[in-house]
Design a protein around this motif. Structure first.
Motif, PDB file in Angstrom:
ATOM      1  N   VAL A 103       0.844  -1.187   0.000  1.00  0.00           N
ATOM      2  CA  VAL A 103       0.000   0.000   0.000  1.00  0.00           C
ATOM      3  C   VAL A 103       0.879   1.236   0.000  1.00  0.00           C
ATOM      4  N   SER A 104       0.408   2.284  -0.660  1.00  0.00           N
ATOM      5  CA  SER A 104       1.145   3.543  -0.745  1.00  0.00           C
ATOM      6  C   SER A 104       0.151   4.688  -0.792  1.00  0.00           C
ATOM      7  N   GLY A 105       0.620   5.856  -0.380  1.00  0.00           N
ATOM      8  CA  GLY A 105      -0.185   7.054  -0.496  1.00  0.00           C
ATOM      9  C   GLY A 105      -0.995   7.368   0.741  1.00  0.00           C
ATOM     10  N   PRO A 106      -1.589   8.570   0.773  1.00  0.00           N
ATOM     11  CA  PRO A 106      -2.356   8.999   1.948  1.00  0.00           C
ATOM     12  C   PRO A 106      -3.596   8.168   2.216  1.00  0.00           C
ATOM     13  N   GLY A 107      -4.035   7.357   1.244  1.00  0.00           N
ATOM     14  CA  GLY A 107      -5.198   6.493   1.434  1.00  0.00           C
ATOM     15  C   GLY A 107      -4.856   5.108   1.927  1.00  0.00           C
ATOM     16  N   SER A 108      -3.623   4.893   2.362  1.00  0.00           N
ATOM     17  CA  SER A 108      -3.159   3.560   2.743  1.00  0.00           C
ATOM     18  C   SER A 108      -3.980   2.941   3.875  1.00  0.00           C
ATOM     19  N   ALA A 109      -4.367   3.744   4.855  1.00  0.00           N
ATOM     20  CA  ALA A 109      -5.115   3.205   5.998  1.00  0.00           C
ATOM     21  C   ALA A 109      -6.446   2.628   5.554  1.00  0.00           C
ATOM     22  N   HIS A 110      -7.140   3.323   4.645  1.00  0.00           N
ATOM     23  CA  HIS A 110      -8.429   2.828   4.141  1.00  0.00           C
ATOM     24  C   HIS A 110      -8.234   1.552   3.339  1.00  0.00           C
ATOM     25  N   THR A 111      -7.191   1.519   2.523  1.00  0.00           N
ATOM     26  CA  THR A 111      -6.900   0.325   1.737  1.00  0.00           C
ATOM     27  C   THR A 111      -6.630  -0.862   2.644  1.00  0.00           C
ATOM     28  N   LEU A 112      -5.834  -0.649   3.682  1.00  0.00           N
ATOM     29  CA  LEU A 112      -5.514  -1.720   4.614  1.00  0.00           C
ATOM     30  C   LEU A 112      -6.763  -2.204   5.341  1.00  0.00           C
ATOM     31  N   ALA A 113      -7.642  -1.290   5.717  1.00  0.00           N
ATOM     32  CA  ALA A 113      -8.880  -1.678   6.403  1.00  0.00           C
ATOM     33  C   ALA A 113      -9.729  -2.587   5.520  1.00  0.00           C
ATOM     34  N   LEU A 114      -9.814  -2.270   4.239  1.00  0.00           N
ATOM     35  CA  LEU A 114     -10.570  -3.117   3.311  1.00  0.00           C
ATOM     36  C   LEU A 114      -9.916  -4.491   3.173  1.00  0.00           C
ATOM     37  N   ALA A 115      -8.590  -4.505   3.121  1.00  0.00           N
ATOM     38  CA  ALA A 115      -7.868  -5.773   2.965  1.00  0.00           C
ATOM     39  C   ALA A 115      -8.116  -6.693   4.156  1.00  0.00           C
ATOM     40  N   LEU A 116      -8.214  -6.123   5.344  1.00  0.00           N
ATOM     41  CA  LEU A 116      -8.418  -6.929   6.543  1.00  0.00           C
ATOM     42  C   LEU A 116      -9.767  -7.627   6.548  1.00  0.00           C
ATOM     43  N   THR A 117     -10.731  -7.074   5.835  1.00  0.00           N
ATOM     44  CA  THR A 117     -12.063  -7.679   5.808  1.00  0.00           C
ATOM     45  C   THR A 117     -12.257  -8.640   4.637  1.00  0.00           C
ATOM     46  N   ALA A 118     -11.308  -8.706   3.724  1.00  0.00           N
ATOM     47  CA  ALA A 118     -11.463  -9.537   2.526  1.00  0.00           C
ATOM     48  C   ALA A 118     -11.478 -11.022   2.891  1.00  0.00           C
ATOM     49  N   ARG A 119     -12.507 -11.728   2.422  1.00  0.00           N
ATOM     50  CA  ARG A 119     -12.667 -13.153   2.693  1.00  0.00           C
ATOM     51  C   ARG A 119     -13.134 -13.882   1.446  1.00  0.00           C
ATOM     52  N   VAL A 120     -12.742 -15.142   1.319  1.00  0.00           N
ATOM     53  CA  VAL A 120     -13.237 -16.042   0.276  1.00  0.00           C
ATOM     54  C   VAL A 120     -13.650 -17.331   0.972  1.00  0.00           C
ATOM     55  N   ASP A 121     -14.927 -17.649   0.909  1.00  0.00           N
ATOM     56  CA  ASP A 121     -15.459 -18.822   1.615  1.00  0.00           C
ATOM     57  C   ASP A 121     -15.109 -18.775   3.098  1.00  0.00           C
ATOM     58  N   GLY A 122     -15.114 -17.575   3.665  1.00  0.00           N
ATOM     59  CA  GLY A 122     -14.785 -17.409   5.073  1.00  0.00           C
ATOM     60  C   GLY A 122     -13.303 -17.403   5.379  1.00  0.00           C
ATOM     61  N   GLU A 123     -12.480 -17.632   4.382  1.00  0.00           N
ATOM     62  CA  GLU A 123     -11.025 -17.678   4.560  1.00  0.00           C
ATOM     63  C   GLU A 123     -10.423 -16.307   4.286  1.00  0.00           C
ATOM     64  N   ARG A 124      -9.580 -15.834   5.202  1.00  0.00           N
ATOM     65  CA  ARG A 124      -8.958 -14.537   5.004  1.00  0.00           C
ATOM     66  C   ARG A 124      -8.071 -14.561   3.768  1.00  0.00           C
ATOM     67  N   VAL A 125      -8.154 -13.506   2.966  1.00  0.00           N
ATOM     68  CA  VAL A 125      -7.386 -13.452   1.720  1.00  0.00           C
ATOM     69  C   VAL A 125      -5.923 -13.119   1.986  1.00  0.00           C
TER      70      VAL A 125
END
Length: 265
Positions: free
Chosen positions: A113-135
């Motif tokens: 992640v890069s840039g002033p929006g990094s925190a928002h990007t990271l927050a979205l990444a933490l919630t990403a799931r596939v079949d309940g499995e963390r991405v």
């Protein structure tokens, strides 16, 4: 730490490993997909990289990476993931990333992640799931004395179980004695005085600042010479508090605007 867009870096790394017969478990290799190198070996090229965070680009570049690094590939990362790119909302892409991990194409999935929006990007990444499995297993992000704003989100990511890799600990050279930008002259003078008082170099002081954060698992050196690497390693002998250098922090928007203006090296 390499990437598809770092010229022929994966090819050079594969050759180095083969020529020296480096055991598979002696190193952890990470690479990135999403950018394609377009500069043709010219640092003055108008365009150095072309970005596309699509399923098609992932599929194509994973095949290219594995053709060179094979089963040595430990970590495969989305290169500069952003919310604007839509990659973190692309269900087909996220499923492909998890499928690759399940199939053993790599051991871990990451994103940088890069840039002033990094925190928002990271927050979205933490919630990403596939079949309940963390991405995502790992995040690679900028953290340094000039741009420490991601410290709390990275600490939270670490608590959630993600590995944390720090890039740009030296602020793309701004936190070194080699920084000759006139605008940074007061900064460099101050850093030199602080480092001299502790009997270390400016770069060691900067790396030690990052190492003082307990959630950091790996700090990328960025060294281009053996002397630079040896100097960076000297930071391991320094004991700094994470609050050290806090007065140097710049507003994130200003930091990233300056970074965008730096000469491509």
């Amino acid at each position: 730490d390499t990437a598809r867009s770092y010229g022929r870096a994966e090819e050079f790394l594969a050759r180095w490993l083969a020529e020296r017969r480096v055991p598979r478990d002696a190193l952890t290799l990470g690479s990135k997909w999403g950018y394609r190198y377009t500069a043709g070996w010219s640092v003055t090229a108008a365009v150095h990289e072309e970005k596309e965070l699509s399923l098609e680009r992932f599929t194509a570049q994973l095949a290219e990476t594995r053709a060179l690094l094979g089963d040595r590939l430990g970590l495969y990362q989305i290169h500069s993931a952003t919310t604007e790119s839509g990659c973190l909302a692309d269900e087909a892409l996220l499923r492909a990333l998890v499928t690759g991990r399940r199939a053993g194409a790599y051991r871990a999935v990451g994103l940088t992640v890069s840039g002033p929006g990094s925190a928002h990007t990271l927050a979205l990444a933490l919630t990403a799931r596939v079949d309940g499995e963390r991405v995502f297993d790992v995040v690679q992000a900028t953290l340094n004395a000039l741009e420490p704003s991601l410290a709390a989100p990275l600490a939270a990511a670490h608590v959630a179980g993600l590995g944390v890799i720090v890039k740009e600990a030296l602020a793309n050279g701004r936190l070194t004695g080699a920084n000759d930008r006139p605008e940074d002259a007061p900064l460099v003078a101050h850093l030199r005085a602080l480092a001299a008082a502790r009997g270390c170099s400016v770069d060691q002081f900067a790396v030690a600042f990052v190492l003082a954060h307990p959630f950091v698992d790996v700090v990328l050196s960025g060294a281009a010479t053996t002397d630079q690497l040896a100097s960076h390693l000297g930071a391991l002998a320094l004991a700094l508090d994470a609050s050290t250098l806090a007065e140097l922090a710049e507003p994130p928007a200003a930091y990233w605007a300056t970074r965008a203006r730096l000469t491509w090296g």
